[in-house]
Design a protein around this motif. Structure first.
Motif, mmCIF file in Angstrom:
data_model
loop_
_atom_site.group_PDB
_atom_site.id
_atom_site.type_symbol
_atom_site.label_atom_id
_atom_site.label_comp_id
_atom_site.label_asym_id
_atom_site.label_seq_id
_atom_site.Cartn_x
_atom_site.Cartn_y
_atom_site.Cartn_z
ATOM 1 N N GLY A 1 0.786 -1.229 0.000
ATOM 2 C CA GLY A 1 0.000 0.000 0.000
ATOM 3 C C GLY A 1 0.817 1.279 0.000
ATOM 4 N N GLU A 2 2.120 1.187 0.162
ATOM 5 C CA GLU A 2 2.986 2.370 0.152
ATOM 6 C C GLU A 2 3.588 2.543 -1.239
ATOM 7 N N ASN A 3 3.606 3.770 -1.705
ATOM 8 C CA ASN A 3 4.214 4.083 -2.997
ATOM 9 C C ASN A 3 5.229 5.194 -2.818
ATOM 10 N N GLY A 4 6.384 5.037 -3.421
ATOM 11 C CA GLY A 4 7.419 6.052 -3.369
ATOM 12 C C GLY A 4 8.081 6.153 -2.011
ATOM 13 N N TYR A 5 8.971 7.117 -1.900
ATOM 14 C CA TYR A 5 9.678 7.349 -0.646
ATOM 15 C C TYR A 5 10.241 8.766 -0.658
ATOM 16 N N ALA A 6 10.458 9.294 0.544
ATOM 17 C CA ALA A 6 10.983 10.657 0.672
ATOM 18 C C ALA A 6 12.494 10.658 0.874
ATOM 19 N N ALA A 7 13.011 9.578 1.470
ATOM 20 C CA ALA A 7 14.452 9.501 1.730
ATOM 21 C C ALA A 7 14.894 8.043 1.689
ATOM 22 N N ASP A 8 16.150 7.839 1.372
ATOM 23 C CA ASP A 8 16.750 6.513 1.256
ATOM 24 C C ASP A 8 18.021 6.522 2.098
ATOM 25 N N TYR A 9 18.067 5.691 3.144
ATOM 26 C CA TYR A 9 19.204 5.701 4.065
ATOM 27 C C TYR A 9 19.943 4.366 4.031
ATOM 28 N N PHE B 1 19.550 -0.682 2.390
ATOM 29 C CA PHE B 1 18.982 0.655 2.290
ATOM 30 C C PHE B 1 17.534 0.636 2.760
ATOM 31 N N LEU B 2 17.210 1.563 3.632
ATOM 32 C CA LEU B 2 15.872 1.713 4.177
ATOM 33 C C LEU B 2 15.265 2.973 3.591
ATOM 34 N N ARG B 3 14.111 2.809 2.966
ATOM 35 C CA ARG B 3 13.416 3.947 2.381
ATOM 36 C C ARG B 3 12.266 4.329 3.302
ATOM 37 N N ILE B 4 12.108 5.640 3.527
ATOM 38 C CA ILE B 4 11.057 6.109 4.431
ATOM 39 C C ILE B 4 10.177 7.144 3.722
#
Length: 114
Positions: A22-30, A37-40
């Motif tokens: 249900g989540e699309n896209g991300y604001a940051a990639d750490y 890599f964790l996308r938030i």
């Protein structure tokens, strides 16, 4: 907080992706560990995990990565972030790093079998 995860593993490119349903896209990639890599999102909540060269990074066989029984746990407090990945109920990777990402205090589980 528990969310359903859609995981995929590309054996040819040795790439694992675990995406919160249900989540699309991300604001940051750490980069939380070498090769993980964790996308938030804009609310600083995890939306996906991306692992290129997954068999090497996790030190497991490609056949294990093809399993559909994957669980990822992410725990954060003001100081640290803990990341655990289990496949077929076996711990395949665990790391702890400084929470310099702005991720709020949370106990987050993404599971393919929800």
């Amino acid at each position: 907080m528990e969310k359903r995860m859609i995981s995929s593993y590309d054996e040819i490119n040795d790439t694992f992706v675990g995406k919160v349903d249900g989540e699309n896209g991300y604001a940051a990639d750490y980069g939380i560990s070498e090769g993980i890599f964790l996308r938030i999102n804009n609310s600083n909540l995890p939306t996906s995990v991306f692992i290129p060269n997954a068999s090497k990074v996790l030190n497991i066989s490609k056949s294990i990565l093809e399993s559909s029984d994957v669980k990822i746990g992410i725990k954060c407090d003001d100081f640290s972030l803990s990341f655990r990945m289990c496949i077929d109920d076996l711990l395949v990777f665990s790391t702890k790093c400084k929470n310099s990402f702005g991720i709020p205090n949370l106990n987050f589980l993404i599971d393919c079998n929800m």
